[in-house]
Design a protein around this motif. Structure first.
Motif, mmCIF file in Angstrom:
data_model
loop_
_atom_site.group_PDB
_atom_site.id
_atom_site.type_symbol
_atom_site.label_atom_id
_atom_site.label_comp_id
_atom_site.label_asym_id
_atom_site.label_seq_id
_atom_site.Cartn_x
_atom_site.Cartn_y
_atom_site.Cartn_z
ATOM 1 N N HIS A 1 0.927 -1.218 -0.156
ATOM 2 C CA HIS A 1 -0.043 0.176 0.207
ATOM 3 C C HIS A 1 0.955 1.131 -0.054
ATOM 4 N N PHE A 2 2.082 1.260 0.784
ATOM 5 C CA PHE A 2 2.647 1.894 0.489
ATOM 6 C C PHE A 2 3.305 3.062 -0.180
ATOM 7 N N LEU A 3 3.752 1.298 -1.029
ATOM 8 C CA LEU A 3 4.800 2.001 -2.359
ATOM 9 C C LEU A 3 4.281 2.450 -3.307
ATOM 10 N N MET A 4 3.263 1.720 -3.204
ATOM 11 C CA MET A 4 1.848 2.248 -4.500
ATOM 12 C C MET A 4 2.098 3.700 -4.148
ATOM 13 N N ASN A 5 1.180 4.282 -3.358
ATOM 14 C CA ASN A 5 1.359 5.437 -2.835
ATOM 15 C C ASN A 5 1.988 6.285 -3.292
ATOM 16 N N VAL A 6 3.413 5.785 -3.370
ATOM 17 C CA VAL A 6 4.954 6.572 -3.398
ATOM 18 C C VAL A 6 5.706 6.057 -4.341
ATOM 19 N N ILE B 1 -10.762 4.769 20.768
ATOM 20 C CA ILE B 1 -11.281 5.124 19.420
ATOM 21 C C ILE B 1 -12.411 4.515 18.990
ATOM 22 N N THR B 2 -12.862 5.647 18.972
ATOM 23 C CA THR B 2 -14.390 5.851 19.506
ATOM 24 C C THR B 2 -15.010 5.298 18.014
ATOM 25 N N LYS B 3 -14.241 5.065 17.228
ATOM 26 C CA LYS B 3 -14.901 4.126 15.497
ATOM 27 C C LYS B 3 -13.347 4.361 15.199
ATOM 28 N N LEU B 4 -12.858 2.979 14.225
ATOM 29 C CA LEU B 4 -12.454 2.758 12.804
ATOM 30 C C LEU B 4 -12.230 3.657 11.888
ATOM 31 N N PRO B 5 -11.148 4.520 11.843
ATOM 32 C CA PRO B 5 -11.449 5.461 11.132
ATOM 33 C C PRO B 5 -10.762 5.101 9.656
ATOM 34 N N PHE B 6 -12.135 4.524 8.562
ATOM 35 C CA PHE B 6 -11.765 4.431 7.535
ATOM 36 C C PHE B 6 -12.122 5.413 6.255
ATOM 37 N N GLU B 7 -11.721 5.356 5.739
ATOM 38 C CA GLU B 7 -12.015 6.658 4.472
ATOM 39 C C GLU B 7 -13.715 6.978 4.385
ATOM 40 N N VAL B 8 -13.386 8.250 4.033
ATOM 41 C CA VAL B 8 -14.787 8.963 3.872
ATOM 42 C C VAL B 8 -15.515 8.813 2.034
ATOM 43 N N TYR C 1 -11.141 10.587 -2.322
ATOM 44 C CA TYR C 1 -11.513 8.783 -2.536
ATOM 45 C C TYR C 1 -12.599 8.817 -3.920
ATOM 46 N N ARG C 2 -14.014 9.543 -3.882
ATOM 47 C CA ARG C 2 -14.715 9.312 -5.302
ATOM 48 C C ARG C 2 -14.229 9.276 -6.400
ATOM 49 N N SER C 3 -12.976 9.759 -6.191
ATOM 50 C CA SER C 3 -12.369 10.090 -7.878
ATOM 51 C C SER C 3 -11.357 8.498 -7.670
ATOM 52 N N LYS C 4 -10.770 7.848 -7.245
ATOM 53 C CA LYS C 4 -9.860 6.784 -7.269
ATOM 54 C C LYS C 4 -10.631 6.038 -7.137
ATOM 55 N N HIS C 5 -11.792 6.134 -6.595
ATOM 56 C CA HIS C 5 -12.719 4.916 -6.810
ATOM 57 C C HIS C 5 -12.814 4.832 -8.673
ATOM 58 N N GLU C 6 -13.041 5.795 -9.315
ATOM 59 C CA GLU C 6 -13.483 5.360 -10.869
ATOM 60 C C GLU C 6 -12.292 5.906 -11.337
ATOM 61 N N HIS C 7 -11.092 6.412 -10.727
ATOM 62 C CA HIS C 7 -9.769 5.291 -11.447
ATOM 63 C C HIS C 7 -10.123 4.049 -11.724
ATOM 64 N N LEU C 8 -9.964 3.960 -10.416
ATOM 65 C CA LEU C 8 -9.419 2.133 -10.796
ATOM 66 C C LEU C 8 -10.872 1.772 -10.989
ATOM 67 N N GLN C 9 -11.839 1.850 -10.871
ATOM 68 C CA GLN C 9 -12.714 1.401 -11.558
ATOM 69 C C GLN C 9 -12.197 1.314 -13.402
ATOM 70 N N ALA C 10 -12.506 2.436 -13.233
ATOM 71 C CA ALA C 10 -11.381 2.111 -15.150
ATOM 72 C C ALA C 10 -11.008 1.030 -15.459
ATOM 73 N N ALA C 11 -9.309 1.360 -14.315
ATOM 74 C CA ALA C 11 -8.487 0.344 -14.810
ATOM 75 C C ALA C 11 -8.829 -1.177 -14.588
ATOM 76 N N GLY C 12 -9.990 -1.491 -14.597
ATOM 77 C CA GLY C 12 -10.772 -2.738 -14.254
ATOM 78 C C GLY C 12 -10.674 -3.400 -12.808
ATOM 79 N N THR D 1 -10.717 -3.128 -1.048
ATOM 80 C CA THR D 1 -8.960 -3.793 0.076
ATOM 81 C C THR D 1 -7.995 -2.438 -0.646
ATOM 82 N N THR D 2 -7.960 -2.218 -1.529
ATOM 83 C CA THR D 2 -6.904 -1.413 -2.220
ATOM 84 C C THR D 2 -7.128 0.399 -1.324
ATOM 85 N N LEU D 3 -8.234 0.635 -1.826
ATOM 86 C CA LEU D 3 -9.579 2.500 -0.609
ATOM 87 C C LEU D 3 -8.973 2.184 0.630
ATOM 88 N N GLN D 4 -9.336 1.087 1.329
ATOM 89 C CA GLN D 4 -10.450 0.748 2.613
ATOM 90 C C GLN D 4 -9.030 0.610 3.430
#
Length: 690
Positions: free
Chosen positions: A468-473, A608-615, A621-632, A640-643
């Motif tokens: 996950h870290f290597l992908m983001n950088v 910790i009151t709530k698991l710190p998921f991405e909103v 986040y929505r744009s990343k979701h669309e980008h990964l959808q377009a990538a198949g 798994t990738t985003l959350q």
């Protein structure tokens, strides 16, 4: 890759241990050996190390890389994210290593322009011949002038180096802004105070230093504008400490925004008055033939295009922003902008570029005049005009950059684009563009140029072999990367009591009110277990709702990060209360989840009151979701990738606030029952269970 420790590294490390009276640590030696091998390897180029609290990673990388860089005739660039770590390195780690080293080395801290006083601006304010108008703009009146006079005296007597973080007098933000400048407002070699300029003095020192210490923001902003003030990457070894911040810092450095009200005020009020003043000052200057008619007509056309753009934006569909209660958002799905909007933005862009082009020439004329004129002979109005023009150009350049981005159809870096509308001011719109392909940007500006680098942090592995870290950088497809996960030297199962209390409700939107009520009922008993606690929320709205439901006897011991003075003051006062034997419970969100150091009794309990998921509704986040959808990718793969990985990292960072030293003990309470069910993978990633 075979690990090794070079003789000069071993010698410095042993000297430092003897000097400090310490014994070597297994994890520290493991990290030293790994870094040594990466730097000397013909195959590897970059090393990634997760070194938990207690390893002593700062000494490990500095004691290894500094002697190796000297032997390879290279310099060292050391990048951090927080001021606290910079100060620790500058005042403790590097001086102690320099004392232990048989081979001398020098180091310098290099900050951004706004962190140093601009001597010319300071002098123009406090000099006796300065007109009343500039002094009248200062908060505090004569007391402010007295403070600034004292600063100038300290500067000229070489009793202060101009670093505003160590100012001999207390300055508010407004006053700091008046006596600092940015890249546009700086006249560099043409400035009469250039030779004594604190910022350029620091740069000159950095050109000779063996180690240049800086922060992510300063490094990336200079790379973005191709400002060559740092050692060449191919002649340096770069250390990225606190590297969990790298992807976010890259994203911020290349983000753009434009407030349409501010742009409108700049074009109509500020520029309307300024053009009249500029004509009086610039027209008599020989060699500068400006097209004043083009400047005036382009300004008017830009105002007209901006009004048309506003009228189109009003009709867009805006939806409530779950993260911020006082605003709504219109997001451009898949980055698509309608032809009508796009044409209006392009028309605005063309006219803004014309205005900027003419103003850049005006600015050049003013700088040339300043260079050729004795500073005391310049009227105050001239200095004010130059400062104002620099600020206007900075605003116009960001607006031009934003509309350039919106007009581009290329999705090379797939930016997320959206418009924010304030609920309190219906006519206030802010256009934003944020890159989501941080890896591509990091590769373009960093990895394609860097010869050797080490990336390290206490928390960067999401139990996925750093993927996950290597992908983001931008390092996930690199064959020249080696990784190391150093085991913690602490017995965390003995140090930490992990509590998973029973909750009837989950913190889901459908039953949110019931969960908040249940949490507010149970929280006092959790807090009552200890004198101090850090209570972490994922949103301000829930934090405020919980505070509102607590009884006065509990609430009086609760303090939030949202207060004047910011987090440093909040932490300082918290420590004072604990030292005085009082209870103190800190309530916060993301800003308290990482980078906060509260050893011993200052933090006995992390809740910790709530698991710190991405909103899910966040535009990026929505744009990343669309980008990964377009990538198949499938929905499961996208989730798994985003959350999953990012939530594990944020959870580990939050829990990491508890144990800061070998003697620390305490509790971690997780109030989100989902961690025992569908997200048990996250629970298994925590090192607190037998």
């Amino acid at each position: 890759m075979q690990h090794r420790i070079s003789p000069n590294v071993k010698k410095l490390y042993e000297n430092w241990l003897n000097q400090q009276g310490f014994k070597s640590r297994i994890g520290q030696k493991q990290m030293i050996s790994f870094i040594d091998s990466v730097i000397n390897s013909p195959d590897s180029k970059i090393g990634v190390v997760e070194a938990p609290t207690g390893i002593g990673k700062s000494i490990a990388y500095a004691a290894t890389i500094i002697p190796l860089a000297k032997s390879l005739d290279k310099r060292v660039i050391l990048v951090t994210a927080t001021v606290a770590l910079q100060e620790q390195l500058q005042t403790d780690v590097l001086p102690s290593l320099a004392q232990a080293s048989e081979q001398p080395f020098s180091f310098v801290l290099l900050k951004g322009r706004r962190r140093y006083v601009c001597t010319n601006r300071l002098k123009n304010i406090v000099r006796p011949e300065t007109g009343v108008s500039m002094k009248a703009m200062l908060d505090g009146g004569s007391s402010s002038i007295a403070n600034l006079n004292h600063l100038l005296d300290q500067l000229y007597q070489h009793l202060w180096d101009g670093d505003l973080d160590y100012s001999p007098v207390k300055l508010n933000d407004s006053l700091k802004f008046r006596i600092t400048t940015d890249s546009r407002g700086c006249s560099r070699e043409q400035c009469p105070e250039y030779r004594e300029c604190p910022y350029f003095t620091a740069i000159k020192k950095s050109r000779k230093a063996d180690v240049v210490l800086t922060n992510y923001d300063h490094l990336l902003s200079n790379l973005r504008v191709d400002n060559n003030i740092f050692p060449a990457f191919d002649r340096a070894i770069v250390i990225f400490d606190e590297s969990q911040n790298l992807a976010a810092k890259v994203q911020t450095a290349f983000s753009l925004q434009c407030n349409l009200i501010t742009l409108s005020e700049t074009l109509q009020q500020t520029l309307g008055t300024m053009i009249v003043a500029l004509q009086k000052v610039v027209k008599p200057i020989p060699g500068y033939e400006l097209d004043w008619e083009l400047l005036s007509s382009s300004r008017q056309n830009a105002v007209f295009a901006l009004k048309n753009l506003n009228s189109l934006i009003v009709d867009l569909d805006f939806r409530k922003d779950d993260a911020e209660q006082d605003r709504s958002i219109h997001r451009f799905v898949d980055g698509f902008i309608s032809n009508e909007l796009s044409e209006q933005m392009l028309q605005l862009l063309v006219n803004l570029e014309n205005v900027r082009g003419q103003l850049v020439q005006c600015y050049g004329a003013l700088l040339a005049t300043q260079e050729d004129t004795e500073v005391n002979a310049l009227p105050t109005k001239f200095v004010e005009l130059l400062d104002s023009l620099a600020q206007v150009l900075s605003r116009l350049e960001e607006a031009v950059g934003l509309f350039h981005c919106y007009s581009e159809s290329s999705d090379e870096y797939a930016p997320a684009r959206w418009i924010e509308k304030s609920k309190t001011e219906e006519s206030r719109y802010v256009l934003r563009s944020v890159p989501i392909e941080t890896g591509s940007l990091a590769s373009k500006y960093l990895w394609e140029h860097i010869d050797r680098a080490i990336l390290t942090s206490a928390t960067i592995d999401a139990n996925d072999n750093f993927q996950h870290f290597l992908m983001n950088v931008g390092l996930n497809h690199s064959s020249f990367v080696d990784t190391l996960l150093v085991d913690t030297p602490l017995d965390l199962t003995d140090c930490v009591s992990l509590q998973l209390p029973k909750f009837k409700y989950e913190p889901k939107q459908k039953v949110r009110e019931k969960f908040v009520a249940e949490l507010a009922t149970k929280l006092p008993s959790f807090l009552g277990q200890n004198q101090s606690a850090l209570v972490l929320f994922t949103s301000w709205s829930m934090l405020l709702e919980i505070l509102d439901k607590l009884s006065p006897t509990v609430k009086k011991h609760c303090y939030t990060q949202q207060r004047e003075g910011g987090i440093p003051l909040l932490l300082e006062e918290h420590k004072q209360r604990i030292d005085a034997g009082m209870k103190s419970y800190l309530f916060g969100t993301n800003a308290l989840r990482e980078g906060v150091d509260l050893p011993g009794d200052y933090c006995q309990h992390v809740i910790i009151t709530k698991l710190p998921f991405e909103v899910f509704t966040d535009p990026v986040y929505r744009s990343k979701h669309e980008h990964l959808q377009a990538a198949g990718l499938s929905e499961s793969e996208i989730y798994t990738t985003l959350q999953i990985a990012s939530t594990i990292l944020k959870l580990k960072q939050a829990c990491g606030r508890l144990i800061r030293t070998e003697t620390d003990r305490g509790r971690i309470t997780i109030c989100d029952k989902r961690i025992q069910g569908q997200f048990k993978r996250m629970l298994n990633a925590l090192p607190y269970q037998n």
